[in-house]
Design an enzyme around this catalytic site. Structure first.
Site, PDB file in Angstrom:
ATOM      1  N   ARG A 104     -45.272  -4.259  32.062  1.00  0.00           N
ATOM      2  CA  ARG A 104     -45.959  -4.145  33.346  1.00  0.00           C
ATOM      3  C   ARG A 104     -45.285  -5.043  34.355  1.00  0.00           C
ATOM      4  O   ARG A 104     -45.104  -6.232  34.117  1.00  0.00           O
ATOM      5  CB  ARG A 104     -47.426  -4.578  33.211  1.00  0.00           C
ATOM      6  CG  ARG A 104     -48.241  -3.709  32.342  1.00  0.00           C
ATOM      7  CD  ARG A 104     -49.712  -3.859  32.606  1.00  0.00           C
ATOM      8  NE  ARG A 104     -50.200  -5.229  32.620  1.00  0.00           N
ATOM      9  CZ  ARG A 104     -51.443  -5.562  32.873  1.00  0.00           C
ATOM     10  NH1 ARG A 104     -52.327  -4.616  33.171  1.00  0.00           N
ATOM     11  NH2 ARG A 104     -51.845  -6.812  32.846  1.00  0.00           N
ATOM     12  N   THR A 108     -46.894  -5.467  40.711  1.00  0.00           N
ATOM     13  CA  THR A 108     -47.568  -4.185  40.975  1.00  0.00           C
ATOM     14  C   THR A 108     -48.450  -3.738  39.809  1.00  0.00           C
ATOM     15  O   THR A 108     -49.289  -2.858  39.983  1.00  0.00           O
ATOM     16  CB  THR A 108     -46.521  -3.083  41.213  1.00  0.00           C
ATOM     17  OG1 THR A 108     -45.785  -2.901  39.977  1.00  0.00           O
ATOM     18  CG2 THR A 108     -45.552  -3.442  42.322  1.00  0.00           C
ATOM     19  N   ASP A 200     -53.141 -12.075  26.366  1.00  0.00           N
ATOM     20  CA  ASP A 200     -51.928 -11.250  26.308  1.00  0.00           C
ATOM     21  C   ASP A 200     -51.612 -10.914  24.847  1.00  0.00           C
ATOM     22  O   ASP A 200     -51.228 -11.791  24.061  1.00  0.00           O
ATOM     23  CB  ASP A 200     -50.755 -12.004  26.947  1.00  0.00           C
ATOM     24  CG  ASP A 200     -49.539 -11.101  27.114  1.00  0.00           C
ATOM     25  OD1 ASP A 200     -49.051 -10.965  28.243  1.00  0.00           O
ATOM     26  OD2 ASP A 200     -49.082 -10.515  26.109  1.00  0.00           O
ATOM     27  N   ASP A 203     -47.965 -11.661  23.571  1.00  0.00           N
ATOM     28  CA  ASP A 203     -47.712 -13.102  23.400  1.00  0.00           C
ATOM     29  C   ASP A 203     -48.441 -13.643  22.175  1.00  0.00           C
ATOM     30  O   ASP A 203     -47.905 -14.493  21.454  1.00  0.00           O
ATOM     31  CB  ASP A 203     -48.158 -13.875  24.648  1.00  0.00           C
ATOM     32  CG  ASP A 203     -47.158 -13.757  25.781  1.00  0.00           C
ATOM     33  OD1 ASP A 203     -45.985 -13.428  25.506  1.00  0.00           O
ATOM     34  OD2 ASP A 203     -47.548 -13.978  26.941  1.00  0.00           O
TER      35      ASP A 203
HETATM   36  C1  PRP Z   1     -49.483  -4.955  27.696  1.00  0.00           C
HETATM   37  C2  PRP Z   1     -50.148  -4.127  26.607  1.00  0.00           C
HETATM   38  C3  PRP Z   1     -50.014  -2.731  27.134  1.00  0.00           C
HETATM   39  C4  PRP Z   1     -50.137  -2.935  28.638  1.00  0.00           C
HETATM   40  C5  PRP Z   1     -51.513  -2.517  29.061  1.00  0.00           C
HETATM   41  O1  PRP Z   1     -48.124  -4.912  27.574  1.00  0.00           O
HETATM   42  O2  PRP Z   1     -49.579  -4.306  25.337  1.00  0.00           O
HETATM   43  O3  PRP Z   1     -48.774  -2.118  26.830  1.00  0.00           O
HETATM   44  O4  PRP Z   1     -49.945  -4.329  28.880  1.00  0.00           O
HETATM   45  O5  PRP Z   1     -51.653  -2.613  30.427  1.00  0.00           O
HETATM   46  P1  PRP Z   1     -51.859  -1.355  31.385  1.00  0.00           P
HETATM   47  O6  PRP Z   1     -52.920  -0.507  30.738  1.00  0.00           O
HETATM   48  O7  PRP Z   1     -52.332  -1.966  32.671  1.00  0.00           O
HETATM   49  O8  PRP Z   1     -50.567  -0.646  31.533  1.00  0.00           O
HETATM   50  P2  PRP Z   1     -47.142  -5.777  28.522  1.00  0.00           P
HETATM   51  O9  PRP Z   1     -46.755  -4.974  29.715  1.00  0.00           O
HETATM   52  O10 PRP Z   1     -47.758  -7.109  28.782  1.00  0.00           O
HETATM   53  O11 PRP Z   1     -45.836  -5.886  27.654  1.00  0.00           O
HETATM   54  P3  PRP Z   1     -45.573  -6.622  26.252  1.00  0.00           P
HETATM   55  O12 PRP Z   1     -46.294  -5.802  25.184  1.00  0.00           O
HETATM   56  O13 PRP Z   1     -44.113  -6.538  26.116  1.00  0.00           O
HETATM   57  O14 PRP Z   1     -46.112  -8.008  26.336  1.00  0.00           O
HETATM   58  N1  URA Z   2     -52.109  -6.595  28.529  1.00  0.00           N
HETATM   59  C1  URA Z   2     -52.577  -7.532  27.669  1.00  0.00           C
HETATM   60  O1  URA Z   2     -51.884  -7.930  26.726  1.00  0.00           O
HETATM   61  N2  URA Z   2     -53.812  -8.001  27.880  1.00  0.00           N
HETATM   62  C2  URA Z   2     -54.595  -7.585  28.897  1.00  0.00           C
HETATM   63  O2  URA Z   2     -55.740  -8.043  29.028  1.00  0.00           O
HETATM   64  C3  URA Z   2     -54.076  -6.604  29.776  1.00  0.00           C
HETATM   65  C4  URA Z   2     -52.834  -6.130  29.561  1.00  0.00           C
END
Ligand code: PRP
Ligand code: URA
Length: 209
Positions: A104, A108, A200, A203
């Site tokens: 993400r 944005t 997160d 993480d």
């Molecule tokens: C997180 C999560 C989803 C997304 C959800 O990933 O694992 O993929 O956010 O958010 P959304 O519904 O608003 O799109 P992130 O983008 O943080 O990436 P990561 O898994 O690499 O940490």
């Molecule tokens: N992605 C995450 O990992 N946690 C949230 O709460 C939203 C998006």
């Protein structure tokens, strides 16, 4: 409209409470994600088609049932979705695995694609897209669209925690997709994080913060 299934099984809910706790260490968090994924997978595959066969036991011939119909593919959204895969493959060893890399944009909150690799025969499979978090729904909507571009007809989305906003957005964009979650939480905050959520997911699975 695709169905929303909230899996309220006591084992799932108990483990989800442990997962939410900010003091749960990385090792335990990772194990809990796997355990919850296995339990959710068990529920989400409840209606897979079956066929009857005959099996010779040491005593007699038994009429028995085995899975029929299309094989499955599991498609985690990188990174966090990867934490759900091993436990699901333990239950469904014939499943192939595709990967979609999305993050993400911090400003944005829109998903940015950086990787995509599907099994060659994915169009002939039923696909389970997996990710622990469904927040705005942007990542799930993009992942479902990518998978559809490969000609996949039957897609199921499995997330551990969802925000109401994300559920609504996915159902609007992809009304043909069934959604399985362990919880629909209260709301999103100003950073598009799920409240109360678990923070997160990526993480916490990989220990990167
Ligand atoms: C997180 C999560 C989803 C997304 C959800 O990933 O694992 O993929 O956010 O958010 P959304 O519904 O608003 O799109 P992130 O983008 O943080 O990436 P990561 O898994 O690499 O940490
Ligand atoms: N992605 C995450 O990992 N946690 C949230 O709460 C939203 C998006």
């Amino acid at each position: 409209m695709g169905n929303l299934h909230v899996l309220d099984h006591p084992l799932i809910q108990h483990k989800l409470s442990l997962l939410r706790n900010k003091n749960t260490p990385v090792k335990e968090f990772r194990e809990l994600v796997g355990e919850i994924s296995a339990l959710m997978c068990y529920e989400a595959t409840r209606n897979l088609p079956m066929k009857e066969i005959e099996v010779e036991t040491p005593v007699a011939v038994a009429k028995a049932k085995v899975l029929a119909g299309k094989k499955l593919a599991i498609v985690p959204i990188l990174r966090a979705g990867v934490g759900m895969v091993d436990a699901m493959v333990d239950l469904i060893p014939s499943a192939k695995i595709g990967h979609i890399g999305l993050f993400r944009d911090p400003e944005t909150h829109e998903p940015v694609k950086y990787y995509c690799k599907m099994p060659n025969d994915v169009a002939e499979r039923n696909v389970f897209i997996v990710d622990p978090m469904l927040a705005t729904g942007g990542s799930a909507i993009a992942a479902i669209s990518f998978v559809k571009e490969y000609g996949v007809k039957n897609i199921t989305l499995m997330d551990i925690i969802a925000a109401p906003e994300g559920v609504e957005a996915v159902r609007k964009a992809h009304p043909d997709v069934d959604i399985f979650v362990a919880s629909v939480d209260e709301k999103l905050n100003e950073h598009a994080y799920i409240v109360p959520g678990l923070g997160d997911a990526g993480d916490r699975i990989f220990g990167t913060k």
